[in-house]
Design an enzyme around this catalytic site. Structure first.
Site, mmCIF file in Angstrom:
data_model
loop_
_atom_site.group_PDB
_atom_site.id
_atom_site.type_symbol
_atom_site.label_atom_id
_atom_site.label_comp_id
_atom_site.label_asym_id
_atom_site.label_seq_id
_atom_site.Cartn_x
_atom_site.Cartn_y
_atom_site.Cartn_z
ATOM 1 C CB ILE A 63 -1.055 0.024 1.137
ATOM 2 C CG1 ILE A 63 -0.409 0.211 2.512
ATOM 3 C CG2 ILE A 63 -1.912 -1.229 1.105
ATOM 4 C CD1 ILE A 63 -1.426 0.587 3.592
ATOM 5 C CG ASN A 89 -5.697 -5.928 8.433
ATOM 6 O OD1 ASN A 89 -6.044 -5.905 9.610
ATOM 7 N ND2 ASN A 89 -4.549 -6.498 8.043
ATOM 8 C CB VAL A 96 6.145 1.353 23.861
ATOM 9 C CG1 VAL A 96 6.249 2.459 24.904
ATOM 10 C CG2 VAL A 96 4.685 1.012 23.595
ATOM 11 C CB SER A 139 -6.743 1.763 16.581
ATOM 12 O OG SER A 139 -6.468 1.550 17.944
ATOM 13 C CE1 TYR A 193 -1.346 1.584 14.812
ATOM 14 C CE2 TYR A 193 -2.535 2.157 16.823
ATOM 15 C CZ TYR A 193 -2.374 1.351 15.713
ATOM 16 O OH TYR A 193 -3.238 0.304 15.497
ATOM 17 N N GLY A 194 -1.497 7.096 16.883
ATOM 18 C CA GLY A 194 -2.809 7.656 17.209
ATOM 19 C C GLY A 194 -3.274 8.658 16.167
ATOM 20 C CE LYS A 197 -4.395 1.957 12.678
ATOM 21 N NZ LYS A 197 -4.726 1.172 11.473
#
Ligand code: NAP
Length: 276
Positions: A63, A89, A96, A139, A193-194, A197
């Site tokens: 992708i 997906n 972390v 998420s 990441y947050g 999403k």
């Protein structure tokens, strides 16, 4: 050209994507494509499902690579004249404790999770057949990240009129702000990441709105979802759900019956709509 219904799952050589393909092979009345960026890993995953008595098909898809997306688009157009189910997906997350500088993490994470997913949608959504189902795997982290945005950003991300271009500009600005180390001052949360999403959830709301405006009579349903906390390479062994359990909500959305007119443009977790 084949009249057989066709489903495509991105990033499905392992984890939740593989479990989604497994469930679709059992429940979807048509061809199911396991897609992934590395053909070797893809064929190994196909062989694993074949050993379970299932018959997934394979197509390469990275992708991050527009050429790879266009090749899949042309293949689907030519062989099936479109697409019935698309599950976006594929995704990545830095661990972390990864010491990669935050600005690099932001660029790499947004590149795949937001821009890559958007590029797949740009090429494949026009192929969606009537009663098609699109599932964008986001998420619950998008909710906590939204809560940690400035009021101004929250308002933009919750807006019912934000355009795809405006969203792209905001996602681009986040990456640029991290490079200048001003992202917190500019109201962004400290999670690449947050933010990626947030982008997937808001993109889904925009795409559903556009489907309402442009293809209302086609009964296509498009939603974002959270699979839950799932034991995969991404989330680790402590997570609470098995990959097959994590696949349940995405598969439920992918197989919404033709009589359904909802959910659409929603965020869905544990098969229930969560207000954004
Ligand atoms: P995973 O086991 O790490 O699998 C991720 C998949 O995405 C792999 O197949 C990976 O392929 C693929 N991928 C990554 N970059 C790609 C690219 N550029 N093109 C095509 N495929 C690519 O992670 P997972 O836990 O199953 O996650 C699946 C989705 O669920 C992700 O969108 C994730 O953000 C979301 N999610 C997961 C959890 C959780 O608890 N696990 C919770 C919420 C949301 P390679 O093998 O080639 O790397």
């Amino acid at each position: 050209m084949s009249n057989v219904p066709v489903a495509v799952v991105t990033g499905s050589n392992k984890g939740i994507g593989l479990a989604i393909v497994r469930a679709l092979c059992k429940q979807f009345p048509g061809d199911v494509y396991l897609t992934c960026r590395d053909p070797g890993r893809g064929q190994a995953a196909v062989a694993q499902l074949q050993q379970e008595g299932l018959q997934p098909l394979f197509h390469q898809l990275d992708i991050d690579d527009p050429q790879s997306i266009r090749a899949l688009r042309d293949f689907l157009k030519e062989k099936y004249g479109g697409l019935n189910v698309l599950v976006n997906n594929a995704g990545i997350a830095f661990k972390v404790h990864d010491t990669t500088p935050f600005a690099s993490q932001a660029e790499v994470t947004l590149k795949t999770n937001f821009f890559g997913t958007r590029n797949v949608c740009t090429e494949l959504l026009p192929l969606m057949k009537p009663y098609g189902r699109v599932v964008n795997v986001s998420s619950m982290v998008s909710f906590s990240a939204l809560g940690n945005c400035s009021q101004e950003l929250q308002q933009k991300f919750r807006s019912d009129t934000i355009t795809e271009d405006e969203l792209v500009q905001l996602m681009t600005k986040f990456v640029e702000d991290t490079k200048k180390n001003v992202h917190e001052k500019e109201g962004w949360p400290n999670t690449a990441y947050g933010v990626s999403k947030i982008g997937v959830t808001v993109l889904s709301r925009i795409q559903a709105r556009l489907l309402n405006e442009q293809r209302k009579g086609d009964h296509i349903l498009l939603n974002a979802c959270c699979p839950g906390w799932v034991r995969t390479d991404m989330a680790g062994p402590q997570a609470t759900k098995s990959p097959d359990e994590g696949a349940e909500t995405p598969v439920y959305l992918a197989l919404l019956p033709s009589s359904a007119d909802a959910p659409h443009g929603q965020f869905v977790s544990n098969k229930a709509v969560r207000p954004w």
